[in-house]
Design an enzyme around this catalytic site. Structure first.
Site, mmCIF file in Angstrom:
data_model
loop_
_atom_site.group_PDB
_atom_site.id
_atom_site.type_symbol
_atom_site.label_atom_id
_atom_site.label_comp_id
_atom_site.label_asym_id
_atom_site.label_seq_id
_atom_site.Cartn_x
_atom_site.Cartn_y
_atom_site.Cartn_z
ATOM 1 N N TYR A 153 28.195 18.487 30.158
ATOM 2 C CA TYR A 153 28.052 17.986 31.517
ATOM 3 C C TYR A 153 27.943 16.468 31.426
ATOM 4 C CZ TYR A 153 26.199 18.087 36.313
ATOM 5 O OH TYR A 153 25.991 17.888 37.639
ATOM 6 N N LYS A 162 41.083 44.590 38.592
ATOM 7 C CA LYS A 162 42.273 43.966 38.000
ATOM 8 C C LYS A 162 41.823 42.892 36.997
ATOM 9 C CE LYS A 162 45.632 45.918 40.584
ATOM 10 N NZ LYS A 162 46.832 46.622 40.132
HETATM 11 C C1 LIG Z 1 48.240 50.021 41.309
HETATM 12 C C2 LIG Z 1 48.282 49.127 42.455
HETATM 13 O O1 LIG Z 1 48.356 47.917 42.302
HETATM 14 C C3 LIG Z 1 48.257 49.694 43.780
HETATM 15 O O2 LIG Z 1 48.220 50.896 43.932
HETATM 16 O O3 LIG Z 1 48.265 48.895 44.738
HETATM 17 MG MG LIG Z 2 48.148 46.814 44.078
#
Ligand SMILES: CC(=O)C(=O)O
Ligand SMILES: [Mg+2]
Ligand SMILES: NC(=O)C1=CN([C@@H]2O[C@H](COP(=O)(O)OP(=O)(O)OC[C@H]3O[C@@H](n4cnc5c(N)ncnc54)[C@H](O)[C@@H]3O)[C@@H](O)[C@H]2O)C=CC1
Length: 473
Positions: A114, A169
């Site tokens: 920092y 994700k």
């Molecule tokens: C797998 C995916 O990205 C969906 O079903 O929208």
């Molecule tokens: Mg998707």
């Protein structure tokens, strides 16, 4: 508790059992008769006439968890203290966190990470912006951006409700591709505002993964961002899905002995995934694709306000077939579903050509359940993790971004997508290939590496790599 039909495949019931009134065997039989399978028992507390136990119970999708809990509540001598759903427990407080790479143990460390020392690093980047790749998280970090408008097949559930998918994700990016990412759910569904927001956050990222943004806005958003940003922008529901679908189809066709140029394909759901799947199949040489959406078959001659549907009508359905899914499915070799759960019937599959291939990819509920057609379809796949043959973009996005980041690609182009599809398809050898194994599992550790290598090579060949990884120098 949430919707038990969608997520709660496993619950934990905390029960207080009066052992002088009822024994555990009786409790277990009532749960079993209501459709629950007790897979674990933890004793929490016990005394002479009473015991408190946590029962972990799994149920199949067709079982209503409410029936089990009612049956338990109706037993004399049993008190239901608490119900927890293991899926909900896993989401408490979110699924990801930020971890520093080095600890800050003293003032010296503090002054380096920092102020004041960080200022020298800032100025180095100011003088040479490219250094952002070597001196910040940009090198290995992707933004997973959604507006919550087409979350899985759940529809327009908004940015807050989209977060669990985007966090998921991000987990997958890290676990399977070693890619860091942030889930970013925007509180706007306005095309221009989304474009502006993504451009504004782009400096921190080496790539943008657009997710679950509904069509037709997703096309313009991606197109514009690809033009206006110098980092890869990839709409996962379009291209990730198309890459994995194509890989699966290459292998399924080998099993049924049909050639890509001769098949009739019905694609149901002409949105983000459906259009991209159709495009990749057209470029792979499929000649007869009929797209079906809620209004029936998409055919030239009909008028569509949506310019993508207009394009679709002009590039598919050479015989200009009209009709409902039920009508156009007759004689089809392949059904690709990226629409909504439960819309295909066994009778429809019965009207397909010999050795039908059915890819029912809507999430979380497929267009048809595999068990309904396992005796009449040659190959069946879904988007889910709990059936064989999972056609899901998770097989693509970690590896394709790993490759794109490693060679600092300016974009993810067609060559890179085709290379990824071929890497996925070839992960299964001729000997291994069978109707229940046309696509590798995401846990197959060879796959991400194979995709990454092929994607890097394709990026170098097609001139979009801005850094050549050492092994290719
Ligand atoms: C797998 C995916 O990205 C969906 O079903 O929208
Ligand atoms: Mg998707
Ligand atoms: N397995 C996988 O990897 C993936 C699966 N999907 C699934 O595909 C589905 C669509 O996703 P997106 O293309 O992103 O959404 P989208 O909203 O862009 O497109 C969905 C399309 O399906 C159409 N549709 C809905 N119900 C229909 C019906 N009864 N008959 C015919 N068409 C119908 C809609 O009108 C729309 O055009 C979702 O269920 C999603 O979970 C999407 C991406 C990846």
């Amino acid at each position: 508790m949430g919707n038990t039909r969608l997520g709660g495949k496993s619950i934990i019931l905390r029960l207080e059992i009066q052992t002088d009134m009822i024994n555990f065997g009786q409790v277990a039989s009532v749960i079993f008769a209501a459709g629950g399978d007790i897979v674990a028992i933890d004793v929490i507390q016990t005394s002479r006439n009473m015991t408190v136990r946590d029962l972990t119970i799994t149920v199949t999708d067709s079982v209503d968890i409410g029936i089990i809990t009612e049956a338990v509540k109706n037993m004399e001598g049993v008190r239901l203290i608490n119900i927890s759903d293991r899926t909900f427990l896993l989401h408490l407080g979110g699924k990801i966190e930020t971890q520093p790479k080095t600890p800050i143990q003293n003032r010296d460390d503090l002054s380096r990470v920092y102020t004041p020392d960080v200022a020298r690093v800032c100025m180095a980047i100011h003088e040479e912006p490219d250094k952002a790749y070597s001196l910040t998280v940009k090198r290995n970090t992707v933004a997973v951006v959604s507006d919550g408008s087409a979350v899985l097949g759940l529809g327009n559930i908004g940015p807050y409700a989209a977060m669990p998918v985007m966090e998921g994700k991000s987990m997958l990016f890290k676990q399977f591709g070693g890619v860091d990412s942030f889930p970013i759910c925007l509180n706007t569904q306005d095309t221009e505002e989304i474009i502006a927001a993504v451009k504004a956050i782009a400096p921190a990222f080496g790539g943008i993964n657009l997710e679950d943004i509904s069509s037709p806005r997703c096309f313009e958003i991606e197109e514009r961002l690809r033009k206006e940003l110098d980092i890869p922008v990839f709409h996962d529901d379009q291209h990730g899905t198309a890459v994995v679908l194509y890989a699966a189809l290459i292998n399924a066709l080998k099993l049924v002995g049909k050639s890509i140029g001769s098949i009739k394909v019905v694609v149901c759901g002409i949105g983000a995934a459906g259009i991209a799947c159709s495009k990749i199949l057209l470029s792979a040489g499929v000649k007869n694709i009929i797209g079906v959406d809620k209004m029936g078959a998409i055919a030239a001659g009909n008028q569509y306000e949506n310019r993508m549907l207009q394009w679709y009508a002009e590039h598919t359905n050479p015989e200009r077939v009209q009709g409902t899914l039920r009508e156009v499915i007759h004689g089809a070799d392949v059904f690709i579903g990226v629409s909504a759960g439960g819309i295909l019937s066994r009778e429809d599959v019965g009207h397909m050509a010999d050795q039908p291939i059915v890819f029912a990819m809507a999430n979380p509920v497929p267009e048809i359940r595999p068990e309904e057609i396992e005796d009449i379809a040659a190959v069946i796949a879904t988007g889910r993790s709990d059936y064989p043959n999972q056609i899901n973009n998770v097989l693509c996005f970690p590896g394709i971004f790993r490759g794109a980041l490693d060679c600092r690609a300016s974009e993810i182009n067609e060559e890179m997508k085709l290379a990824a599809a071929e890497a996925i398809a070839s992960a299964i050898s001729e000997e291994e290939l069978n109707p229940l194994y046309i696509i590798p599992s995401v846990f197959n550790q060879q796959v991400v590496k194979a995709i990454r290598d092929k994607v890097v090579q394709a990026a170098i060949r097609s001139g979009v790599a801005r850094r050549i990884p050492r092994e290719y120098r």
